[in-house]
Design a protein around this motif. Structure first.
Motif, mmCIF file in Angstrom:
data_model
loop_
_atom_site.group_PDB
_atom_site.id
_atom_site.type_symbol
_atom_site.label_atom_id
_atom_site.label_comp_id
_atom_site.label_asym_id
_atom_site.label_seq_id
_atom_site.Cartn_x
_atom_site.Cartn_y
_atom_site.Cartn_z
ATOM 1 N N GLY A 73 0.787 -1.224 0.000
ATOM 2 C CA GLY A 73 0.000 0.000 0.000
ATOM 3 C C GLY A 73 0.826 1.285 0.000
ATOM 4 O O GLY A 73 0.269 2.374 0.015
ATOM 5 N N LEU A 74 2.168 1.184 -0.047
ATOM 6 C CA LEU A 74 3.021 2.370 -0.050
ATOM 7 C C LEU A 74 2.834 3.148 -1.344
ATOM 8 O O LEU A 74 2.899 2.577 -2.431
ATOM 9 C CB LEU A 74 4.491 1.975 0.107
ATOM 10 N N LYS A 75 2.571 4.419 -1.208
ATOM 11 C CA LYS A 75 2.431 5.290 -2.376
ATOM 12 C C LYS A 75 3.360 6.478 -2.207
ATOM 13 O O LYS A 75 3.473 7.046 -1.133
ATOM 14 C CB LYS A 75 1.002 5.787 -2.537
ATOM 15 N N ILE A 76 4.033 6.820 -3.294
ATOM 16 C CA ILE A 76 4.856 8.017 -3.335
ATOM 17 C C ILE A 76 4.380 8.834 -4.525
ATOM 18 O O ILE A 76 4.321 8.334 -5.644
ATOM 19 C CB ILE A 76 6.350 7.678 -3.455
ATOM 20 N N PHE A 77 4.011 10.074 -4.269
ATOM 21 C CA PHE A 77 3.447 10.961 -5.291
ATOM 22 C C PHE A 77 2.267 10.306 -5.997
ATOM 23 O O PHE A 77 2.039 10.487 -7.187
ATOM 24 C CB PHE A 77 4.504 11.398 -6.305
ATOM 25 N N GLY A 78 1.516 9.480 -5.251
ATOM 26 C CA GLY A 78 0.337 8.824 -5.789
ATOM 27 C C GLY A 78 0.619 7.523 -6.522
ATOM 28 O O GLY A 78 -0.305 6.841 -6.947
ATOM 29 N N TYR A 79 1.890 7.159 -6.668
ATOM 30 C CA TYR A 79 2.245 5.931 -7.382
ATOM 31 C C TYR A 79 2.359 4.765 -6.414
ATOM 32 O O TYR A 79 2.928 4.891 -5.332
ATOM 33 C CB TYR A 79 3.582 6.101 -8.127
ATOM 34 N N ASP A 80 1.855 3.610 -6.845
ATOM 35 C CA ASP A 80 1.910 2.383 -6.053
ATOM 36 C C ASP A 80 3.321 1.819 -6.129
ATOM 37 O O ASP A 80 3.712 1.205 -7.116
ATOM 38 C CB ASP A 80 0.891 1.372 -6.589
ATOM 39 N N VAL A 81 4.102 2.034 -5.105
ATOM 40 C CA VAL A 81 5.503 1.631 -5.090
ATOM 41 C C VAL A 81 5.650 0.115 -5.080
ATOM 42 O O VAL A 81 6.514 -0.429 -5.768
ATOM 43 C CB VAL A 81 6.230 2.265 -3.877
ATOM 44 N N GLU A 82 4.816 -0.576 -4.331
ATOM 45 C CA GLU A 82 4.899 -2.038 -4.271
ATOM 46 C C GLU A 82 4.750 -2.638 -5.670
ATOM 47 O O GLU A 82 5.547 -3.493 -6.074
ATOM 48 C CB GLU A 82 3.823 -2.600 -3.347
ATOM 49 N N ALA A 83 3.752 -2.180 -6.415
ATOM 50 C CA ALA A 83 3.520 -2.720 -7.760
ATOM 51 C C ALA A 83 4.710 -2.422 -8.678
ATOM 52 O O ALA A 83 5.146 -3.293 -9.447
ATOM 53 C CB ALA A 83 2.238 -2.129 -8.349
ATOM 54 N N TRP A 84 5.268 -1.216 -8.580
ATOM 55 C CA TRP A 84 6.392 -0.848 -9.431
ATOM 56 C C TRP A 84 7.619 -1.696 -9.107
ATOM 57 O O TRP A 84 8.292 -2.199 -10.008
ATOM 58 C CB TRP A 84 6.710 0.634 -9.262
ATOM 59 N N ILE A 85 7.890 -1.882 -7.823
ATOM 60 C CA ILE A 85 9.052 -2.687 -7.425
ATOM 61 C C ILE A 85 8.863 -4.134 -7.864
ATOM 62 O O ILE A 85 9.802 -4.765 -8.353
ATOM 63 C CB ILE A 85 9.311 -2.571 -5.910
ATOM 64 N N LYS A 86 7.652 -4.669 -7.737
ATOM 65 C CA LYS A 86 7.388 -6.037 -8.201
ATOM 66 C C LYS A 86 7.675 -6.161 -9.690
ATOM 67 O O LYS A 86 8.259 -7.146 -10.137
ATOM 68 C CB LYS A 86 5.949 -6.443 -7.891
ATOM 69 N N GLU A 87 7.268 -5.163 -10.468
ATOM 70 C CA GLU A 87 7.537 -5.179 -11.906
ATOM 71 C C GLU A 87 9.040 -5.179 -12.183
ATOM 72 O O GLU A 87 9.523 -5.919 -13.034
ATOM 73 C CB GLU A 87 6.897 -3.969 -12.589
ATOM 74 N N GLN A 88 9.758 -4.330 -11.478
ATOM 75 C CA GLN A 88 11.205 -4.240 -11.688
ATOM 76 C C GLN A 88 11.902 -5.536 -11.296
ATOM 77 O O GLN A 88 12.806 -5.998 -11.997
ATOM 78 C CB GLN A 88 11.787 -3.062 -10.894
ATOM 79 N N LEU A 89 11.503 -6.122 -10.180
ATOM 80 C CA LEU A 89 12.112 -7.369 -9.728
ATOM 81 C C LEU A 89 11.803 -8.499 -10.706
ATOM 82 O O LEU A 89 12.670 -9.355 -10.984
ATOM 83 C CB LEU A 89 11.639 -7.737 -8.331
ATOM 84 N N ALA A 90 10.592 -8.518 -11.260
ATOM 85 C CA ALA A 90 10.231 -9.539 -12.243
ATOM 86 C C ALA A 90 11.136 -9.426 -13.484
ATOM 87 O O ALA A 90 11.572 -10.436 -14.044
ATOM 88 C CB ALA A 90 8.768 -9.424 -12.628
ATOM 89 N N LYS A 91 11.423 -8.202 -13.884
ATOM 90 C CA LYS A 91 12.328 -7.985 -15.031
ATOM 91 C C LYS A 91 13.708 -8.526 -14.733
ATOM 92 O O LYS A 91 14.403 -8.980 -15.622
ATOM 93 C CB LYS A 91 12.409 -6.505 -15.370
ATOM 94 N N ASP A 92 14.111 -8.452 -13.456
ATOM 95 C CA ASP A 92 15.434 -8.926 -13.034
ATOM 96 C C ASP A 92 15.416 -10.418 -12.670
ATOM 97 O O ASP A 92 16.448 -10.955 -12.260
ATOM 98 C CB ASP A 92 15.927 -8.138 -11.827
ATOM 99 N N GLY A 93 14.236 -11.058 -12.777
ATOM 100 C CA GLY A 93 14.116 -12.465 -12.425
ATOM 101 C C GLY A 93 14.067 -12.721 -10.928
ATOM 102 O O GLY A 93 14.377 -13.810 -10.471
ATOM 103 N N CYS A 94 13.705 -11.708 -10.164
ATOM 104 C CA CYS A 94 13.592 -11.830 -8.713
ATOM 105 C C CYS A 94 12.127 -11.703 -8.310
ATOM 106 O O CYS A 94 11.264 -11.555 -9.152
ATOM 107 C CB CYS A 94 14.392 -10.725 -8.024
ATOM 108 N N HIS A 95 11.860 -11.739 -7.022
ATOM 109 C CA HIS A 95 10.492 -11.533 -6.548
ATOM 110 C C HIS A 95 10.506 -10.808 -5.215
ATOM 111 O O HIS A 95 11.512 -10.786 -4.519
ATOM 112 C CB HIS A 95 9.734 -12.851 -6.454
ATOM 113 N N LEU A 96 9.376 -10.215 -4.858
ATOM 114 C CA LEU A 96 9.208 -9.500 -3.598
ATOM 115 C C LEU A 96 8.338 -10.355 -2.695
ATOM 116 O O LEU A 96 7.247 -10.760 -3.078
ATOM 117 C CB LEU A 96 8.514 -8.154 -3.837
#
Length: 74
Positions: free
Chosen positions: A50-73
């Motif tokens: 539920g963390l939001k910075i400037f209205g952006y869902d940080v959890e979702a963004w980090i999950k996307e980035q980790l998926a690109k790197d082959g990792c997971h949250l």
């Protein structure tokens, strides 16, 4: 100065410097930070559901980035 095993629910910090402060095993659920200087901030081992910075869902963004790197949250 150290605060240990203290309840500070509802406390307000205004116009304060917490530079180089260490927060370990601290519950900030529902806290609101405005007009903050977070340069150089490091966050590790945090529940960001539920963390939001400037209205952006940080959890979702980090999950996307980790998926690109082959990792997971967890």
């Amino acid at each position: 100065m150290e605060f240990s095993d203290k309840r500070m629910d509802g406390i307000e910090f205004r116009n304060c410097s917490l530079a180089n402060a260490v927060f370990d095993d601290v519950n900030l659920a529902g806290a609101r930070l405005t007009n903050f200087n977070l340069s150089g901030l490091t966050i590790e081992n945090a529940n960001i559901k539920g963390l939001k910075i400037f209205g952006y869902d940080v959890e979702a963004w980090i999950k996307e980035q980790l998926a690109k790197d082959g990792c997971h949250l967890d």
